[in-house]
Motif scaffolding. Structure first.
Motif, PDB file in Angstrom:
ATOM      1  N   THR A   9      -1.840 -10.604  -0.462  1.00 38.35           N
ATOM      2  CA  THR A   9      -1.262 -10.254   0.826  1.00 38.35           C
ATOM      3  C   THR A   9       0.023 -11.056   0.965  1.00 38.35           C
ATOM      4  OG1 THR A   9      -3.449  -9.910   1.782  1.00 38.35           O
ATOM      5  CG2 THR A   9      -1.633 -10.187   3.315  1.00 38.35           C
ATOM      6  N   ALA A  10       1.131 -10.323   1.109  1.00 39.67           N
ATOM      7  CA  ALA A  10       2.424 -11.003   1.132  1.00 39.67           C
ATOM      8  C   ALA A  10       3.405 -10.228   1.998  1.00 39.67           C
ATOM      9  CB  ALA A  10       2.969 -11.155  -0.284  1.00 39.67           C
ATOM     10  N   SER A  11       4.426 -10.921   2.453  1.00 43.89           N
ATOM     11  CA  SER A  11       5.495 -10.311   3.240  1.00 43.89           C
ATOM     12  C   SER A  11       6.688 -10.025   2.344  1.00 43.89           C
ATOM     13  CB  SER A  11       5.934 -11.250   4.367  1.00 43.89           C
ATOM     14  OG  SER A  11       4.865 -11.465   5.253  1.00 43.89           O
ATOM     15  N   LEU A  61      10.527  -5.608  -5.415  1.00 47.92           N
ATOM     16  CA  LEU A  61      10.509  -6.400  -4.188  1.00 47.92           C
ATOM     17  C   LEU A  61      10.380  -7.881  -4.489  1.00 47.92           C
ATOM     18  CD1 LEU A  61       7.758  -4.281  -2.372  1.00 47.92           C
ATOM     19  CD2 LEU A  61      10.230  -4.067  -2.062  1.00 47.92           C
ATOM     20  N   LYS A  62      10.945  -8.697  -3.638  1.00 45.39           N
ATOM     21  CA  LYS A  62      10.648 -10.126  -3.624  1.00 45.39           C
ATOM     22  C   LYS A  62       9.747 -10.327  -2.419  1.00 45.39           C
ATOM     23  CE  LYS A  62      13.367 -13.247  -5.094  1.00 45.39           C
ATOM     24  NZ  LYS A  62      12.648 -13.809  -6.230  1.00 45.39           N
ATOM     25  N   VAL A  63       8.566 -10.904  -2.668  1.00 41.30           N
ATOM     26  CA  VAL A  63       7.580 -11.084  -1.603  1.00 41.30           C
ATOM     27  C   VAL A  63       7.155 -12.551  -1.547  1.00 41.30           C
ATOM     28  CG1 VAL A  63       6.745  -8.706  -1.830  1.00 41.30           C
ATOM     29  CG2 VAL A  63       5.561 -10.536  -3.058  1.00 41.30           C
ATOM     30  N   ALA A  64       6.603 -12.944  -0.414  1.00 41.17           N
ATOM     31  CA  ALA A  64       6.134 -14.310  -0.236  1.00 41.17           C
ATOM     32  C   ALA A  64       4.774 -14.302   0.441  1.00 41.17           C
ATOM     33  CB  ALA A  64       7.125 -15.097   0.613  1.00 41.17           C
ATOM     34  N   ASP A  65       3.863 -15.112  -0.091  1.00 37.45           N
ATOM     35  CA  ASP A  65       2.629 -15.374   0.643  1.00 37.45           C
ATOM     36  C   ASP A  65       2.806 -16.734   1.316  1.00 37.45           C
ATOM     37  OD1 ASP A  65       2.197 -17.284  -1.332  1.00 37.45           O
ATOM     38  OD2 ASP A  65       0.339 -16.411  -2.082  1.00 37.45           O
ATOM     39  N   ARG A 124       7.757  -6.667   6.384  1.00 36.47           N
ATOM     40  CA  ARG A 124       6.430  -6.039   6.457  1.00 36.47           C
ATOM     41  C   ARG A 124       5.430  -6.799   5.587  1.00 36.47           C
ATOM     42  NH1 ARG A 124       5.593   0.411   6.352  1.00 36.47           N
ATOM     43  NH2 ARG A 124       3.712   0.353   7.582  1.00 36.47           N
ATOM     44  N   ARG A 125       4.246  -6.996   6.100  1.00 34.07           N
ATOM     45  CA  ARG A 125       3.181  -7.656   5.351  1.00 34.07           C
ATOM     46  C   ARG A 125       2.326  -6.565   4.722  1.00 34.07           C
ATOM     47  NH1 ARG A 125       1.906 -12.652   4.826  1.00 34.07           N
ATOM     48  NH2 ARG A 125      -0.227 -13.380   4.577  1.00 34.07           N
ATOM     49  N   LEU A 126       2.176  -6.634   3.381  1.00 34.37           N
ATOM     50  CA  LEU A 126       1.459  -5.610   2.635  1.00 34.37           C
ATOM     51  C   LEU A 126       0.438  -6.245   1.711  1.00 34.37           C
ATOM     52  CD1 LEU A 126       4.584  -3.493   1.610  1.00 34.37           C
ATOM     53  CD2 LEU A 126       2.942  -2.909   3.387  1.00 34.37           C
ATOM     54  N   ILE A 127      -0.507  -5.454   1.263  1.00 37.47           N
ATOM     55  CA  ILE A 127      -1.501  -5.902   0.276  1.00 37.47           C
ATOM     56  C   ILE A 127      -1.123  -5.267  -1.054  1.00 37.47           C
ATOM     57  CG2 ILE A 127      -3.920  -5.899  -0.384  1.00 37.47           C
ATOM     58  CD1 ILE A 127      -4.584  -5.623   2.609  1.00 37.47           C
ATOM     59  N   PHE A 128      -0.959  -6.102  -2.075  1.00 37.43           N
ATOM     60  CA  PHE A 128      -0.584  -5.647  -3.408  1.00 37.43           C
ATOM     61  C   PHE A 128      -1.738  -5.894  -4.367  1.00 37.43           C
ATOM     62  CE2 PHE A 128       3.285  -6.998  -1.279  1.00 37.43           C
ATOM     63  CZ  PHE A 128       4.142  -5.923  -1.494  1.00 37.43           C
TER      64      PHE A 128
END
Length: 130
Positions: A9-11, A61-65, A124-128
């Motif tokens: 789960t990350a934004s 995408l670059k995402v962050a938890d 947006r916070r998504l589940i990958f």
């Protein structure tokens, strides 16, 4: 996160690439080499007429938890609900738009599309599944 699949789960922090669609081999999903008349898959050797090439989504995408930053690439039809059309249909819309606007780079995504994707995903916070 080694050894198997996990959920993350990350934004979304940023979109890494403005090219969201690529011509894809129907057999192995690798990027096709297109010229004006033909396509060729360097991985599995499939060939065909360029007009029959299929397209696939590729969103980097670059995402962050809460602890780390990750570069994640999302492929395929799981992105259809976000874009509202299949990758093939969006590619046709982009080609039509580029032709009407006089854009010479056939792979260029219109700036308004890039802005829409950024607005849709950034923050947006998504589940990958990784």
């Amino acid at each position: 996160m080694s050894g198997g699949r996990a959920l993350l789960t990350a934004s979304v922090i940023s979109i890494q690439n403005s090219c969201f669609i690529y011509p894809a081999c129907q057999s192995c999903f690798s990027r096709l080499i297109l010229d004006s008349r033909r396509f060729n898959c360097l991985k599995c050797g499939c060939t065909g007429e360029a007009k029959d090439a299929s397209y696939r989504y590729r969103l980097s995408l670059k995402v962050a938890d809460t602890n780390d930053l990750f570069d994640i690439t999302v492929f395929g039809s799981c992105l259809d609900p976000f874009f509202g059309v299949t990758a093939g249909n969006l590619q046709r819309y982009i080609q039509d738009f580029n032709q009407l606007s006089g854009e010479t780079n056939k792979d260029a995504s219109p700036g308004v599309l890039v802005q829409a994707v950024e607005t849709c995903f950034i923050g947006r916070r998504l589940i990958f599944g990784v």
